[in-house]
Structures are given as structure tokens and as C-alpha cells.
Design a protein around this motif. Structure first.
Motif, short mmCIF file in Angstrom:
data_model
loop_
_atom_site.label_atom_id
_atom_site.label_comp_id
_atom_site.label_asym_id
_atom_site.label_seq_id
_atom_site.Cartn_x
_atom_site.Cartn_y
_atom_site.Cartn_z
N ASP A 18 16.70 -45.39 -28.83
CA ASP A 18 16.65 -43.99 -28.41
C ASP A 18 17.82 -43.63 -27.49
O ASP A 18 18.14 -42.45 -27.33
CB ASP A 18 15.33 -43.67 -27.72
N ASP A 19 18.45 -44.62 -26.89
CA ASP A 19 19.60 -44.40 -26.00
C ASP A 19 20.92 -44.33 -26.77
O ASP A 19 21.96 -44.07 -26.19
CB ASP A 19 19.71 -45.54 -24.98
N TYR A 20 20.87 -44.57 -28.06
CA TYR A 20 22.08 -44.74 -28.86
C TYR A 20 23.07 -43.58 -28.69
O TYR A 20 24.25 -43.80 -28.39
CB TYR A 20 21.72 -44.90 -30.34
N ASP A 21 22.63 -42.35 -28.87
CA ASP A 21 23.57 -41.22 -28.82
C ASP A 21 24.24 -41.10 -27.46
O ASP A 21 25.45 -40.90 -27.37
CB ASP A 21 22.86 -39.91 -29.19
N ARG A 29 33.59 -49.62 -33.51
CA ARG A 29 33.80 -49.99 -34.91
C ARG A 29 32.58 -49.59 -35.72
O ARG A 29 31.55 -49.20 -35.17
CB ARG A 29 34.00 -51.51 -35.03
N ASP A 30 32.67 -49.78 -37.02
CA ASP A 30 31.52 -49.52 -37.87
C ASP A 30 30.34 -50.43 -37.48
O ASP A 30 29.19 -50.08 -37.68
CB ASP A 30 31.87 -49.74 -39.34
N ALA A 31 30.64 -51.58 -36.90
CA ALA A 31 29.59 -52.49 -36.44
C ALA A 31 28.74 -51.86 -35.34
O ALA A 31 27.66 -52.34 -35.03
CB ALA A 31 30.20 -53.79 -35.94
N ASP A 32 29.23 -50.78 -34.74
CA ASP A 32 28.49 -50.08 -33.69
C ASP A 32 27.66 -48.92 -34.24
O ASP A 32 27.25 -48.03 -33.48
CB ASP A 32 29.47 -49.56 -32.63
N SER A 33 27.36 -48.94 -35.53
CA SER A 33 26.52 -47.89 -36.12
C SER A 33 25.10 -47.98 -35.55
O SER A 33 24.70 -49.02 -35.01
CB SER A 33 26.47 -48.06 -37.64
N ARG A 34 24.36 -46.93 -35.69
CA ARG A 34 22.97 -46.90 -35.21
C ARG A 34 22.16 -48.05 -35.83
O ARG A 34 21.42 -48.75 -35.14
CB ARG A 34 22.32 -45.56 -35.53
N ASN A 42 23.22 -50.94 -37.06
CA ASN A 42 23.65 -52.24 -36.55
C ASN A 42 23.21 -52.46 -35.10
O ASN A 42 22.81 -53.56 -34.73
CB ASN A 42 25.15 -52.41 -36.69
N ILE A 43 23.29 -51.42 -34.29
CA ILE A 43 22.85 -51.55 -32.90
C ILE A 43 21.34 -51.76 -32.84
O ILE A 43 20.85 -52.58 -32.05
CB ILE A 43 23.28 -50.33 -32.06
N ALA A 44 20.59 -51.08 -33.69
CA ALA A 44 19.13 -51.30 -33.73
C ALA A 44 18.82 -52.75 -34.07
O ALA A 44 17.94 -53.37 -33.45
CB ALA A 44 18.49 -50.36 -34.75
N ARG A 45 19.54 -53.31 -35.02
CA ARG A 45 19.34 -54.70 -35.40
C ARG A 45 19.71 -55.64 -34.24
O ARG A 45 19.01 -56.60 -33.95
CB ARG A 45 20.16 -55.02 -36.65
N TYR A 46 20.79 -55.34 -33.56
CA TYR A 46 21.24 -56.15 -32.42
C TYR A 46 20.21 -56.12 -31.29
O TYR A 46 19.88 -57.17 -30.72
CB TYR A 46 22.59 -55.62 -31.93
#
Length: 144
Positions: free
Chosen positions: A10-13, A28-33, A35-39
């Protein structure tokens, strides 16, 4: 005054906006929502945000591979620097990693990020000159 809490998707944006406004941070594209959720799910409680009231003014992402810890994207809004926020974020991440038996951590700093490099040196982190990091991208997307 500030407080810390675990980062959620929920803090992503708010975190991405803060990152986009911070020199020396490369997204990077690795910082997509996704990918971050998975991380965050893979490393529960290890990534943190710093709050001033309701506003996110800092963050750090942290995880591990079972042997070593990895800190990423430490940043504090310029208007909230020199208040101990970065140190508190790092200390909390390292403590969480130590609790699970991880006593050595790494952070990658872009060579042109002089502010970031100066911070890590001031905290006693050592620049490694004995290894080179190699990366392999298994897709045509060079922004991964």
C-alpha cells in the motif's frame, strides 16, 4: 519526530514518488508494483518506511538470500535529513537480519551517487575492491 514501520505494498505509490524525486536512485522495471509485492512477501518485515505524521519521508528495502543481507533504496526526503532517520532505518534492518542469523550485509551504490557513497563510508561500511559484480539479463529488456 518520526516513526518507523514495515513497508507494505500500500506504500508503493508514495515510496516510488519519493524515489523518483531523489538523486542517485535508479528505478528499473524490477521496481514494478508486482515485483515489489513479491519482494516484500519474500522478506516480511525487512523493508521499512519512515513517517512524519502520515507522510512517508524515508524508506529502505532489505532482504536476504539465507546467508547475506542486502539493503537497497535507502533514502530520506531532503527536508527530513540529518534527523537520524537513515541511521534508524539501517539499524532496524540490520537488527532484523541479525535476529535470523545473518551478520554480513551488502548494499550497491551507483558510482555517480556521491551522497550515498559518503553516507555509507561515514557509517563504517567498507567499499569492496576485491570483487567485481557481474549481471546477466535473461530477456531483451535491458531495464530489468
Amino acid at each position: 519526530m518520526f516513526s518507523l514501520r514495515p513497508m507494505t505494498i500500500d506504500d508503493y505509490d508514495a515510496v516510488m514518488t519519493l524515489m523518483q524525486q531523489t538523486p542517485g536512485i535508479s528505478l528499473r522495471d524490477a521496481d514494478s508494483r508486482e515485483n515489489i509485492a513479491r519482494y516484500l512477501a519474500r522478506n516480511p518485515g525487512h523493508s521499512l518506511v519512515a513517517l512524519s505524521g502520515e507522510d512517508i519521508v524515508g524508506c529502505i528495502m532489505s532482504g536476504h538470500d539465507g546467508r547475506r543481507g542486502y539493503l537497497q533504496h535507502l533514502l530520506v526526503h531532503p527536508g527530513h535529513r540529518r534527523l537520524g532517520i537513515a541511521n534508524a532505518l539501517v539499524e532496524r534492518c540490520l537488527a532484523a537480519l541479525q535476529e535470523i542469523g545473518i551478520h554480513k550485509s551488502h548494499i550497491d551504490v551507483l558510482r555517480e551517487n556521491e551522497i550515498g557513497a559518503a553516507y555509507w563510508r561515514s557509517q563504517g561500511w567498507q567499499l569492496r575492491t576485491d570483487i567485481d559484480r557481474y549481471s546477466f539479463i535473461s530477456s531483451d529488456n535491458k531495464n530489468t
